[in-house]
Write a protein that holds these residues in place. Structure first.
Motif, mmCIF file in Angstrom:
data_model
loop_
_atom_site.group_PDB
_atom_site.id
_atom_site.type_symbol
_atom_site.label_atom_id
_atom_site.label_comp_id
_atom_site.label_asym_id
_atom_site.label_seq_id
_atom_site.Cartn_x
_atom_site.Cartn_y
_atom_site.Cartn_z
ATOM 1 N N ALA A 327 0.828 -1.209 0.000
ATOM 2 C CA ALA A 327 0.000 0.000 0.000
ATOM 3 C C ALA A 327 0.859 1.254 0.000
ATOM 4 N N PHE A 331 0.596 4.064 -2.958
ATOM 5 C CA PHE A 331 0.158 5.433 -2.695
ATOM 6 C C PHE A 331 1.267 6.450 -2.962
ATOM 7 N N PRO A 395 2.234 9.118 6.459
ATOM 8 C CA PRO A 395 0.912 9.278 5.824
ATOM 9 C C PRO A 395 0.444 10.723 5.746
ATOM 10 N N TRP A 401 -7.044 11.860 -0.615
ATOM 11 C CA TRP A 401 -8.496 11.694 -0.483
ATOM 12 C C TRP A 401 -9.136 12.921 0.138
ATOM 13 N N ARG A 411 -12.591 6.896 2.441
ATOM 14 C CA ARG A 411 -11.117 6.846 2.395
ATOM 15 C C ARG A 411 -10.574 5.512 2.915
ATOM 16 N N HIS A 412 -11.244 4.893 3.885
ATOM 17 C CA HIS A 412 -10.771 3.614 4.399
ATOM 18 C C HIS A 412 -10.969 2.513 3.354
ATOM 19 N N SER A 415 -8.194 3.112 0.738
ATOM 20 C CA SER A 415 -6.867 2.707 1.195
ATOM 21 C C SER A 415 -6.674 1.199 1.115
#
Length: 474
Positions: A327, A331, A395, A401, A411-412, A415
């Motif tokens: 992840a 990102f 982060p 977002w 957003r969760h 992600s």
């Protein structure tokens, strides 16, 4: 002693920032120079085309951050929303200030959201108010954070894995992987089925949500064709969701999905769950899910395909079930080309941003403020060596977002789903671009990735390497 050392480093840092601004100016001039050859009549369109690219925007923002950090223009650059002029905000701290000052800088989507719903607003288009808090709180009862690990990830993992396993080493990523998986996940999770008798097809759902998202968030020029397409799509989507609600009420099921939960809360007489409110909230959430998730995954992959080192790291993390590392890499790739380069707000009254600094600017009432999250994520005043691909960034360096009150409701989900869409592909081998135009990201005349063909180079997994990586699969 620490104060003195920081003071001595300050001029060095600002010289580096100035040098970066000059380098961006040179890069921007080179990009613009490519638009000049050819007929004079089409030159302006070619120049705008350069500035529409991520490379052009990043170079432009790099210049603005140094020389005109908060650029205020009397000219209306955006026709889609009422405004009296335009402000472009580029520094990370100022972008966050605009997005945090909800009482001064208002969301602009209400009028268009009301056209989508044929009357009512959706909480994305609301200011902070009792209605906003009620709607958001109501939907959090039905769309829960724990659903990500319990329902959403398993659905995505299974479907994406099946598609990659049957791809025979070649895959059109948006058309064959990300869009179908996301559309089917949305239909399953929200309880709004597609593909059956009397139901829209999966392709209908993709087309409807894409043009409505385009209309709400990307159509700055107020294109009548986009307006027409979104109006037609919204009418069809409303009819479909109304029918989904009516069918579920007539034939209740034990399926644990968002619609069933909404109807359960309706039976309990919880405020905010009448049929119309359920439909409007569903249409807003679905619009935000399908095109966003696919676009984010494909644009991240597109960036990784140009970076062999991070791509290899992503493949290794995927094969080792190291989901947090995967992840982080995905990102960081998305930082170089996020879903949207701007977040829009309108000044409620005359106000000032960056108060007390040399870059302080007065923002007149009615000005449409383009708070550039893309620029903020490359601001050297916040990020260390922003041009470097670094998946270990904290982060808080990212504004992928949104930020503040209107940070993305899902957003969760984003992600978890964005890296999960790519995980089976990255685990199966090392993807590379197909030859020719097929291997280039193609939007098919829309703002969304429609085609990007990759070939998979099989790799041999070193069992010792796999065992040595700490898995953190949820």
């Amino acid at each position: 002693m620490t104060f003195l050392s920081n003071l001595l480093r300050l001029p060095v840092r600002w010289l580096a920032i100035l040098g970066g601004g000059i380098a961006d100016l040179v890069a921007l001039l080179k990009l613009l120079a490519r638009a000049f050859p050819g007929d004079k009549a089409g030159r302006q369109q070619r120049l705008l085309g350069v500035l529409a690219t991520t490379a052009g925007q990043r170079a432009l923002f790099g210049v603005l951050r140094v020389f005109w950090a908060n650029l205020v223009l009397r000219r209306k650059l955006v026709a889609a929303y009422d405004n009296t002029g335009t402000a472009i905000v580029t520094r990370d701290v100022d972008v966050r200030e605009v997005l945090a000052r909800d009482a001064d800088f208002l969301v602009v989507y209400e009028l268009r959201m009301r056209r989508i719903t044929a009357g009512e607003n959706f909480f994305l288009g609301m200011q902070d108010s009792p209605a906003y808090q009620r709607n958001v709180s109501a939907m959090r009862l039905a769309a829960r954070w724990e659903d990500v690990s319990a329902i959403i990830r398993p659905t995505v993992d299974e479907h994406a894995g099946t598609i990659v396993a049957g791809a025979e080493g070649k895959l059109d990523v948006p058309a064959q992987l990300t869009l179908p998986v996301v559309a089917d996940m949305v239909a399953r999770y929200f309880g709004t089925p597609v593909g059956g008798d009397g139901q829209p097809s999966r392709d209908d759902l993709i087309a409807w949500t894409s043009v409505m998202f385009w209309y709400l968030f990307i159509d700055l020029g107020a294109d009548p064709d986009v307006d027409r397409g979104a109006t037609e799509a919204a009418a069809a989507a409303r009819d479909w969701l109304d029918q989904c609600i009516a069918d579920r009420k007539a034939n209740p099921t034990e399926t644990d999905d968002v619609l069933s939960r909404c109807l359960g809360l309706q039976r309990a007489d919880i405020l905010g769950f009448d049929d119309l409110a359920i439909r409007n909230n569903l249409i807003g959430l679905i619009i935000g899910a399908v095109p966003t998730l696919s676009r984010a995954a494909v644009q991240a992959l597109d960036q990784l395909l140009d970076r062999p080192g991070p791509l290899a790291d992503a493949c290794a993390a995927a094969r080792a079930d190291h989901d947090s590392k995967l992840a982080a890499i995905v990102f960081e790739a998305l930082r170089f080309n996020p879903v949207n380069p701007f977040i829009y707000r309108r000044a409620l009254a005359d106000t000032t941003i960056a108060q007390g600094t040399l870059r302080a600017r007065r923002i007149p009432k009615g000005t449409l403020v383009l708070a550039s999250n893309l620029s903020a994520m490359f601001d050297p005043a916040r990020l260390d060596v922003p041009e470097r691909f670094d998946s270990t960034r904290p982060p808080d360096d990212y504004i992928l977002w949104g930020y503040g009150l209107h940070t993305c409701f899902g957003r969760h989900i984003n992600s978890a789903v964005v890296p999960a869409l790519l995980k089976p592909l990255l685990a199966a081998g090392t993807p590379r671009r197909a030859a020719g135009d097929a291997g280039k990201l193609d939007t098919a005349g829309t703002p969304f990735p429609a085609h990007l063909v990759v070939e998979l180079i099989p790799v041999r997994v070193d069992p010792g390497h796999r065992a040595g990586m700490a898995a953190d699969k949820p």
